[in-house]
Motif scaffolding. Sequence first.
Motif, PDB file in Angstrom:
ATOM      1  N   GLY A   1     -33.018  84.898  43.292  1.00 56.72           N
ATOM      2  CA  GLY A   1     -32.466  84.529  41.991  1.00 56.72           C
ATOM      3  C   GLY A   1     -31.449  83.416  42.097  1.00 56.72           C
ATOM      4  O   GLY A   1     -31.311  82.595  41.197  1.00 56.72           O
ATOM      5  N   LEU A   2     -30.734  83.377  43.219  1.00 56.83           N
ATOM      6  CA  LEU A   2     -29.758  82.312  43.442  1.00 56.83           C
ATOM      7  C   LEU A   2     -30.453  80.949  43.464  1.00 56.83           C
ATOM      8  O   LEU A   2     -29.935  79.976  42.925  1.00 56.83           O
ATOM      9  N   GLY A   3     -31.640  80.908  44.056  1.00 57.24           N
ATOM     10  CA  GLY A   3     -32.403  79.659  44.065  1.00 57.24           C
ATOM     11  C   GLY A   3     -32.700  79.176  42.658  1.00 57.24           C
ATOM     12  O   GLY A   3     -32.539  77.998  42.346  1.00 57.24           O
ATOM     13  N   SER A   4     -33.109  80.088  41.792  1.00 55.01           N
ATOM     14  CA  SER A   4     -33.374  79.731  40.399  1.00 55.01           C
ATOM     15  C   SER A   4     -32.085  79.336  39.685  1.00 55.01           C
ATOM     16  O   SER A   4     -32.063  78.387  38.910  1.00 55.01           O
ATOM     17  N   PHE A   5     -31.020  80.072  39.964  1.00 53.90           N
ATOM     18  CA  PHE A   5     -29.717  79.791  39.360  1.00 53.90           C
ATOM     19  C   PHE A   5     -29.267  78.367  39.692  1.00 53.90           C
ATOM     20  O   PHE A   5     -28.794  77.637  38.832  1.00 53.90           O
ATOM     21  N   VAL A   6     -29.442  77.974  40.948  1.00 53.08           N
ATOM     22  CA  VAL A   6     -29.007  76.647  41.402  1.00 53.08           C
ATOM     23  C   VAL A   6     -29.925  75.553  40.864  1.00 53.08           C
ATOM     24  O   VAL A   6     -29.464  74.472  40.503  1.00 53.08           O
ATOM     25  N   SER A   7     -31.213  75.818  40.798  1.00 52.93           N
ATOM     26  CA  SER A   7     -32.161  74.755  40.448  1.00 52.93           C
ATOM     27  C   SER A   7     -32.352  74.552  38.949  1.00 52.93           C
ATOM     28  O   SER A   7     -32.909  73.534  38.542  1.00 52.93           O
ATOM     29  N   GLU A   8     -31.881  75.466  38.113  1.00 50.84           N
ATOM     30  CA  GLU A   8     -32.108  75.357  36.668  1.00 50.84           C
ATOM     31  C   GLU A   8     -31.600  74.061  36.045  1.00 50.84           C
ATOM     32  O   GLU A   8     -32.316  73.440  35.248  1.00 50.84           O
ATOM     33  N   PRO A   9     -30.394  73.581  36.379  1.00 52.23           N
ATOM     34  CA  PRO A   9     -29.933  72.338  35.743  1.00 52.23           C
ATOM     35  C   PRO A   9     -30.836  71.127  36.014  1.00 52.23           C
ATOM     36  O   PRO A   9     -31.025  70.288  35.132  1.00 52.23           O
ATOM     37  N   SER A  10     -31.414  71.042  37.188  1.00 54.77           N
ATOM     38  CA  SER A  10     -32.283  69.902  37.493  1.00 54.77           C
ATOM     39  C   SER A  10     -33.690  70.110  36.940  1.00 54.77           C
ATOM     40  O   SER A  10     -34.389  69.136  36.628  1.00 54.77           O
ATOM     41  N   ALA A  11     -34.113  71.364  36.791  1.00 56.22           N
ATOM     42  CA  ALA A  11     -35.455  71.653  36.274  1.00 56.22           C
ATOM     43  C   ALA A  11     -35.633  71.135  34.851  1.00 56.22           C
ATOM     44  O   ALA A  11     -36.741  70.775  34.451  1.00 56.22           O
ATOM     45  N   ALA A  12     -34.546  71.064  34.093  1.00 59.48           N
ATOM     46  CA  ALA A  12     -34.615  70.543  32.728  1.00 59.48           C
ATOM     47  C   ALA A  12     -35.082  69.085  32.712  1.00 59.48           C
ATOM     48  O   ALA A  12     -35.567  68.599  31.695  1.00 59.48           O
ATOM     49  N   PHE A  13     -34.947  68.400  33.844  1.00 51.97           N
ATOM     50  CA  PHE A  13     -35.371  66.999  33.965  1.00 51.97           C
ATOM     51  C   PHE A  13     -36.600  66.878  34.867  1.00 51.97           C
ATOM     52  O   PHE A  13     -36.898  65.811  35.395  1.00 51.97           O
ATOM     53  N   PHE A  14     -37.286  68.011  35.079  1.00 48.06           N
ATOM     54  CA  PHE A  14     -38.502  68.067  35.893  1.00 48.06           C
ATOM     55  C   PHE A  14     -38.260  67.657  37.335  1.00 48.06           C
ATOM     56  O   PHE A  14     -39.106  67.042  37.974  1.00 48.06           O
ATOM     57  N   LEU A  15     -37.072  67.992  37.836  1.00 49.70           N
ATOM     58  CA  LEU A  15     -36.722  67.719  39.221  1.00 49.70           C
ATOM     59  C   LEU A  15     -36.397  69.022  39.933  1.00 49.70           C
ATOM     60  O   LEU A  15     -35.799  69.924  39.339  1.00 49.70           O
ATOM     61  N   SER A  16     -36.763  69.090  41.201  1.00 42.47           N
ATOM     62  CA  SER A  16     -36.308  70.212  42.019  1.00 42.47           C
ATOM     63  C   SER A  16     -34.854  69.936  42.394  1.00 42.47           C
ATOM     64  O   SER A  16     -34.353  68.812  42.242  1.00 42.47           O
TER      65      SER A  16
END
Length: 153
Positions: free
Chosen positions: A21-36
Amino acid sequence: MVEDEHLLDQAIDLYLTGLKGLGSFVSEPSAAFFLSFEQYLILHNIVHHPGVKLMDIAKDRAVTRSAVSRQLKVLLTNHYVIQKKDPVDRRRQSLVATSEGIRVEKQITQRIKKRFSNWLTIFGMKRGAQLLDLLSEFNQQIVQANTERDESK
């Protein structure tokens, strides 16, 4: 031995419920721009070090150039980054963020800082620092040491 098994069960549960879940927590802000998150980190590096070379990023991240190249492809496709040929050696290319890349990097960075600040507000500065220190120590003594042992085989 029973205590070891209990700790193993606890570690597995923590991995399945917390660390993934930490991985998802960290990556969410960049996912909004279709970036890992990895792609964001590369964009962040390029924005703050205009003209950086792909091989420099690979060296800093301790990964292969092809690994960085795969991540970079997305940044190039989204027009967040351009490659500029070196005027002295046209085979070498430097990386520069576009105005759109700079805008996106700034927005993601703001979202990450806000998310981290909220986390510290809930968890507390002292406990947050203790957790990060403990994780850093675990990384150095266990994860990195294990990686080095595997590489020496």
